[in-house]
Design a protein around this motif. Structure first.
Motif, PDB file in Angstrom:
ATOM      1  N   ASN A  55      41.584  11.114  -1.284  1.00  0.00           N
ATOM      2  CA  ASN A  55      40.748  10.103  -0.641  1.00  0.00           C
ATOM      3  C   ASN A  55      39.693  10.736   0.261  1.00  0.00           C
ATOM      4  O   ASN A  55      38.537  10.291   0.301  1.00  0.00           O
ATOM      5  CB  ASN A  55      41.623   9.139   0.171  1.00  0.00           C
ATOM      6  CG  ASN A  55      42.501   8.265  -0.713  1.00  0.00           C
ATOM      7  OD1 ASN A  55      42.170   8.032  -1.881  1.00  0.00           O
ATOM      8  ND2 ASN A  55      43.615   7.794  -0.176  1.00  0.00           N
ATOM      9  N   ASN A  56      40.086  11.773   0.972  1.00  0.00           N
ATOM     10  CA  ASN A  56      39.132  12.476   1.834  1.00  0.00           C
ATOM     11  C   ASN A  56      38.031  13.130   1.010  1.00  0.00           C
ATOM     12  O   ASN A  56      36.848  13.072   1.351  1.00  0.00           O
ATOM     13  CB  ASN A  56      39.867  13.533   2.658  1.00  0.00           C
ATOM     14  CG  ASN A  56      38.954  14.223   3.654  1.00  0.00           C
ATOM     15  OD1 ASN A  56      38.288  13.578   4.464  1.00  0.00           O
ATOM     16  ND2 ASN A  56      38.927  15.542   3.607  1.00  0.00           N
ATOM     17  N   ALA A  57      38.427  13.738  -0.120  1.00  0.00           N
ATOM     18  CA  ALA A  57      37.451  14.386  -0.994  1.00  0.00           C
ATOM     19  C   ALA A  57      36.482  13.369  -1.585  1.00  0.00           C
ATOM     20  O   ALA A  57      35.271  13.618  -1.671  1.00  0.00           O
ATOM     21  CB  ALA A  57      38.171  15.138  -2.115  1.00  0.00           C
ATOM     22  N   LEU A  58      36.984  12.221  -1.979  1.00  0.00           N
ATOM     23  CA  LEU A  58      36.118  11.179  -2.538  1.00  0.00           C
ATOM     24  C   LEU A  58      35.075  10.729  -1.522  1.00  0.00           C
ATOM     25  O   LEU A  58      33.912  10.488  -1.867  1.00  0.00           O
ATOM     26  CB  LEU A  58      36.959   9.984  -2.999  1.00  0.00           C
ATOM     27  CG  LEU A  58      37.772  10.188  -4.279  1.00  0.00           C
ATOM     28  CD1 LEU A  58      38.745   9.020  -4.488  1.00  0.00           C
ATOM     29  CD2 LEU A  58      36.851  10.333  -5.481  1.00  0.00           C
ATOM     30  N   ALA A  59      35.494  10.630  -0.258  1.00  0.00           N
ATOM     31  CA  ALA A  59      34.557  10.214   0.792  1.00  0.00           C
ATOM     32  C   ALA A  59      33.464  11.257   1.002  1.00  0.00           C
ATOM     33  O   ALA A  59      32.275  10.926   1.126  1.00  0.00           O
ATOM     34  CB  ALA A  59      35.318   9.962   2.090  1.00  0.00           C
ATOM     35  N   ILE A  60      33.855  12.524   1.034  1.00  0.00           N
ATOM     36  CA  ILE A  60      32.871  13.597   1.218  1.00  0.00           C
ATOM     37  C   ILE A  60      31.918  13.662   0.031  1.00  0.00           C
ATOM     38  O   ILE A  60      30.698  13.788   0.199  1.00  0.00           O
ATOM     39  CB  ILE A  60      33.587  14.950   1.416  1.00  0.00           C
ATOM     40  CG1 ILE A  60      34.415  14.938   2.706  1.00  0.00           C
ATOM     41  CG2 ILE A  60      32.571  16.095   1.455  1.00  0.00           C
ATOM     42  CD1 ILE A  60      35.283  16.165   2.885  1.00  0.00           C
TER      43      ILE A  60
END
Length: 290
Positions: A55-60
């Motif tokens: 989820n963090n990677a998708l946001a970045i």
């Protein structure tokens, strides 16, 4: 109308990956290519951590894609792959078939590299597309390029594939061949006078240039400067020295074919260039573009 060039960028959001992304953006703007950003989340973790990192990677990635589209005018997409870093990148290239995979500079961990090889080298061994390792500062389009060859058919196919990519359209190209002088390596070479050694080297250099001229005539590359150098240490050292002397910002080197046992090997020249180069290196399999 032909489809635009697709450039895939493998990113772990580090400074090294930012360098790869900046170079990819420069190329994309110059040749109107599309970018595909790939991030791999390590699957060997508890599920909740994998999901949190995903989820963090998708946001970045969403933020990076928006910036590239709005600020740089570059067509861009992104995805997250769950797996090992090596396996995830290889999987993504197989599914998307990019023209070039762009990665950050080699992380030099000598003891680990000696026994395991780097993720970069493992990736280059396995993927079928050219791989661009971004070692130099991505501040401008490529200006000077060293094309390396051993005058073999595999080298000709690799250089043809690199040329057809068109990622360095304004660069001045040099075509380089490193020749051997085997007589000087013999134990009895001390019996030769300095004059005889000079004559022998001159003959070998002329023969090397003849081979290079014949090889260059079969390429589509427009009027490269031809360079022959004696192999005084290793071919890779001569290539790197020539690149430094000419202030080159890109070296193109062919790798071995990806079939049978040779799939496990990059080839000593390509491997040494990739590990030591200060400028960018484009590693091209002979059959990468057909």
């Amino acid at each position: 109308m032909p489809a635009p060039l697709k450039l895939m960028v493998a990113t772990d959001f580090s400074e090294r990956s930012d360098r790869a992304l900046r170079r990819a953006t420069l190329i994309a703007r110059e040749v109107e290519a599309e970018l595909s950003l790939i991030h791999v989340v390590d699957e060997d973790q508890p599920r909740r951590i994998v999901e949190a990192e995903r989820n963090n990677a998708l946001a970045i990635l969403h933020e990076q894609v928006s910036t590239l589209r709005e600020m740089d005018g570059v067509s861009c997409m992104s995805r997250v792959v769950i797996g090992t870093v090596f396996g995830g990148i290889v999987q993504a290239t197989r599914e998307e078939s990019p023209a070039v995979l762009i990665i950050g500079p080699h992380r030099r961990q000598e003891l680990r590299d000696l026994f395991m090889g780097t993720t970069a080298e493992r990736t280059i061994r396995e993927v079928s597309c050219p791989v661009l390792m971004t070692n130099g500062p991505p501040v401008a389009p490529y200006r000077k390029c060293v094309l390396t060859t051993d005058c073999s058919d595999g080298s000709r196919r690799a250089l043809g594939a690199a040329d057809s990519l068109g990622i360095a359209p304004g660069a001045i190209s040099s075509l380089m061949y490193v020749f051997d002088a085997p007589v000087l390596r013999l134990a009895m070479s001390y019996t030769l006078s300095e004059h005889e050694k000079t004559d022998y080297l001159d003959d070998e250099r002329r023969e090397a240039m003849r081979h290079l001229v014949e090889f260059a005539a079969k390429l589509s590359i427009k009027q490269p400067t031809l360079i022959v150098r004696q192999d005084k240490s290793t071919p890779a050292s001569e290539i790197l020295a020539a690149a430094e002397e000419q202030s080159s910002d890109l070296i193109v080197v062919g790798t071995r074919g990806a079939s049978g046992f040779t799939r496990l090997l990059l080839g000593s020249v390509a491997e040494e260039v990739l590990r030591r180069a200060r400028c960018d290196v484009l590693a091209v399999p002979p059959g990468s573009l057909g």
